[in-house]
Design an enzyme around this catalytic site. Structure first.
Site, PDB file in Angstrom:
ATOM      1  N   HIS A  16     -21.986 -63.145  36.305  1.00 22.59           N
ATOM      2  CA  HIS A  16     -21.398 -62.172  37.287  1.00 22.59           C
ATOM      3  C   HIS A  16     -20.937 -62.933  38.330  1.00 22.59           C
ATOM      4  O   HIS A  16     -21.483 -63.361  39.085  1.00 22.59           O
ATOM      5  CB  HIS A  16     -22.711 -61.250  37.591  1.00 22.59           C
ATOM      6  CG  HIS A  16     -22.253 -60.067  38.451  1.00 22.59           C
ATOM      7  ND1 HIS A  16     -22.639 -58.758  38.309  1.00 22.59           N
ATOM      8  CD2 HIS A  16     -21.325 -60.019  39.699  1.00 22.59           C
ATOM      9  CE1 HIS A  16     -22.105 -57.929  39.293  1.00 22.59           C
ATOM     10  NE2 HIS A  16     -21.432 -58.741  40.112  1.00 22.59           N
ATOM     11  N   ASN A  44     -13.116 -55.996  40.483  1.00 23.60           N
ATOM     12  CA  ASN A  44     -12.840 -55.065  41.650  1.00 23.60           C
ATOM     13  C   ASN A  44     -11.887 -55.728  42.445  1.00 23.60           C
ATOM     14  O   ASN A  44     -12.313 -55.958  43.821  1.00 23.60           O
ATOM     15  CB  ASN A  44     -14.345 -54.955  42.095  1.00 23.60           C
ATOM     16  CG  ASN A  44     -15.062 -56.147  42.621  1.00 23.60           C
ATOM     17  OD1 ASN A  44     -14.862 -56.985  42.287  1.00 23.60           O
ATOM     18  ND2 ASN A  44     -15.798 -55.693  43.800  1.00 23.60           N
ATOM     19  N   LYS A 106     -16.931 -52.904  33.176  1.00 24.46           N
ATOM     20  CA  LYS A 106     -17.805 -52.707  34.419  1.00 24.46           C
ATOM     21  C   LYS A 106     -18.026 -51.294  35.080  1.00 24.46           C
ATOM     22  O   LYS A 106     -16.639 -50.903  35.154  1.00 24.46           O
ATOM     23  CB  LYS A 106     -17.441 -53.601  35.456  1.00 24.46           C
ATOM     24  CG  LYS A 106     -18.079 -53.673  36.590  1.00 24.46           C
ATOM     25  CD  LYS A 106     -19.419 -54.146  36.796  1.00 24.46           C
ATOM     26  CE  LYS A 106     -20.467 -53.847  37.959  1.00 24.46           C
ATOM     27  NZ  LYS A 106     -20.372 -54.831  38.849  1.00 24.46           N
ATOM     28  N   HIS A 143     -23.041 -51.452  37.907  1.00 24.29           N
ATOM     29  CA  HIS A 143     -23.712 -51.514  39.030  1.00 24.29           C
ATOM     30  C   HIS A 143     -24.725 -50.326  39.306  1.00 24.29           C
ATOM     31  O   HIS A 143     -24.100 -49.155  39.358  1.00 24.29           O
ATOM     32  CB  HIS A 143     -22.442 -51.278  40.050  1.00 24.29           C
ATOM     33  CG  HIS A 143     -23.053 -51.538  41.534  1.00 24.29           C
ATOM     34  ND1 HIS A 143     -22.703 -52.588  42.162  1.00 24.29           N
ATOM     35  CD2 HIS A 143     -23.760 -50.624  42.590  1.00 24.29           C
ATOM     36  CE1 HIS A 143     -23.310 -52.463  43.511  1.00 24.29           C
ATOM     37  NE2 HIS A 143     -23.798 -51.165  43.740  1.00 24.29           N
ATOM     38  N   ASP A 254     -23.429 -62.947  41.390  1.00 22.42           N
ATOM     39  CA  ASP A 254     -22.772 -62.154  42.114  1.00 22.42           C
ATOM     40  C   ASP A 254     -21.951 -62.699  43.521  1.00 22.42           C
ATOM     41  O   ASP A 254     -22.191 -62.048  44.483  1.00 22.42           O
ATOM     42  CB  ASP A 254     -23.920 -61.017  42.479  1.00 22.42           C
ATOM     43  CG  ASP A 254     -23.105 -59.626  43.035  1.00 22.42           C
ATOM     44  OD1 ASP A 254     -21.819 -59.479  42.912  1.00 22.42           O
ATOM     45  OD2 ASP A 254     -23.682 -58.970  43.623  1.00 22.42           O
TER      46      ASP A 254
HETATM   47  O1  DOR Z   1     -22.557 -57.439  47.680  1.00 24.25           O
HETATM   48  C1  DOR Z   1     -21.512 -57.203  46.723  1.00 24.25           C
HETATM   49  N1  DOR Z   1     -20.571 -57.605  47.089  1.00 24.25           N
HETATM   50  N2  DOR Z   1     -21.974 -56.314  46.033  1.00 24.25           N
HETATM   51  C2  DOR Z   1     -21.212 -55.765  45.066  1.00 24.25           C
HETATM   52  O2  DOR Z   1     -21.754 -54.903  44.269  1.00 24.25           O
HETATM   53  C3  DOR Z   1     -19.908 -56.179  45.299  1.00 24.25           C
HETATM   54  C4  DOR Z   1     -19.697 -57.194  45.961  1.00 24.25           C
HETATM   55  C5  DOR Z   1     -18.294 -57.713  46.402  1.00 24.25           C
HETATM   56  O3  DOR Z   1     -17.414 -57.213  45.902  1.00 24.25           O
HETATM   57  O4  DOR Z   1     -17.974 -57.862  47.565  1.00 24.25           O
HETATM   58 ZN    ZN Z   2     -20.828 -58.031  41.910  1.00 15.33          ZN
END
Ligand code: DOR
Ligand code: ZN
Length: 359
Positions: A16, A44, A106, A143, A254
């Site tokens: 991720h 995203n 996703k 998510h 992440d």
């Molecule tokens: O902290 C986060 N940042 N959580 C997410 O789900 C998205 C990510 C982001 O794309 O900045």
């Molecule tokens: Zn993420």
């Protein structure tokens, strides 16, 4: 003289990861490609990656940002995902999976996090895609937070499991699902309660910080992420799951870089940049739990097994230094500096660049 401790691991995968685009893509990608073999790339972007054509072009931009010589004799292989919308075409998803380009889809509940405006507000509208994904075995990455304004931010993961995820699993029992960045004991217990088809990624930062880290003694914008860090009892449950060796839990950092100006703001962005010190932080956490023998399962074996791919052949070497390892406080990008995750304690484990070659 004390012998320095070392660990040889299969090259880890990051299941991720946010690499962004443009200036940030250029700045952060080398830090992932230096240590990781594969990485599941989050879609995203603005605009989001919703079609296979967009995913193929994004993959090419990522590869162009990978330094020519990746240390350690491994190649960096971005694993592309599609951003699920209520208009996603099941045929496009199936074609992308068949070609090998698309490894997962996703699900962002609309409004849950960064760039999730195009996400899903009515899950039923996505049933044709989910149906097709369960037929072809393509994983859905969730998510797992509800966005109902009446639900407290600290309860959003537990509410998601009860009101969205569990009903979805009952409706599509063959759909393979990953609960991304689990942050609660409810999440851990739910994954453990399911005998097949469900796994979870865990981040580095949620293994290290709790909500006090974020809020006590002044607000720390660089420790703000989503899902938000929870109370200590939850962090302990995450550490227990990660270090247990249980196949259902594996690393998804992440790592989600934002320039500092976007985080140090009246309305700061969620996400932290961890790719650079992930392995050092994890070795620290696993060592504290006397679980270094399970580190490779978490970083390099369990995720590969879930995604039904062989573990990486190449190895990396982690060495425990006697003096703290110094990471930069920030990395530079042409859009501005990006702070590096600060775990709040000294790190002693370091990835040695002269990793071992293939079998
Ligand atoms: O902290 C986060 N940042 N959580 C997410 O789900 C998205 C990510 C982001 O794309 O900045
Ligand atoms: Zn993420």
């Amino acid at each position: 003289m004390a012998l320095s401790k070392e660990l040889i691991l299969r090259v880890p995968d990051d299941w991720h990861l946010h690499l962004r685009d443009g200036a940030l893509l250029q700045a952060v990608t080398p830090h992932s490609s230096a240590h990781f073999g594969r990485a599941i790339i989050m879609p995203n972007l603005v605009p989001p990656v919703v079609t296979c054509e967009q995913a193929a072009k994004y993959r090419a931009r990522i590869l162009q940002a990978v330094p020519h010589v990746v240390s350690g004799g491994h190649v960096f292989d971005p694993q592309m995902t599609l951003y699920l919308t209520q208009g996603t075409d099941p045929d496009d998803v199936a074609a992308g999976a068949k070609s090998g380009l698309i490894k997962a889809v996703k699900l962002y509940p609309a409004g849950a996090t960064t760039n999730s405006q195009s996400g899903v507000s009515d899950i039923e509208k996505t049933y044709p895609v989910l149906e097709r994904m369960s037929e072809i075995g393509l994983p859905l990455l969730v998510h797992g937070e509800v966005t109902d304004p009446m639900v407290d931010i600290f309860d959003r993961e537990a509410a998601f499991i009860e009101t969205i995820l569990d009903p979805l699993r009952r409706r599509f029992p063959l759909l393979r699902v990953v609960m991304e960045h689990v942050t609660t004991s409810e999440g851990i217990n739910y994954v453990r309660s399911q005998s097949s088809g469900l796994a979870a990624t865990l981040t580095v930062h949620h293994l290290i910080i709790n909500r006090n880290s974020l809020l006590v003694g002044g607000i720390k914008p660089h420790l703000y992420c989503l899902p938000i860090a929870k109370r200590e009892a939850h962090r302990l449950a995450l550490v227990e799951a990660a270090t247990s060796g249980d196949k259902r839990f594996f690393l998804g950092t992440d790592s989600a870089p934002h320039v500092d100006a976007a985080k140090e703001a009246a309305c700061g962005c969620a996400g932290m940049f961890t790719s650079i010190n992930t392995m050092s932080c994890l070795a620290h956490v696993f060592e504290n739990e006397n679980a270094l023998n399970n580190l490779e399962k978490f970083t390099s074996l369990n995720g590969a097994a879930f995604y039904e791919v062989p573990p990486n052949d190449a190895r990396i070497r982690l060495v425990r230094k006697t003096d703290p390892v110094v990471f930069p406080a920030k990395i530079e990008s042409t859009d501005g500096p990006v702070s590096v995750f600060n775990p709040g304690f000294d790190l002693f484990w370091q990835v040695e660049q002269d990793a071992l070659a293939h079998d």
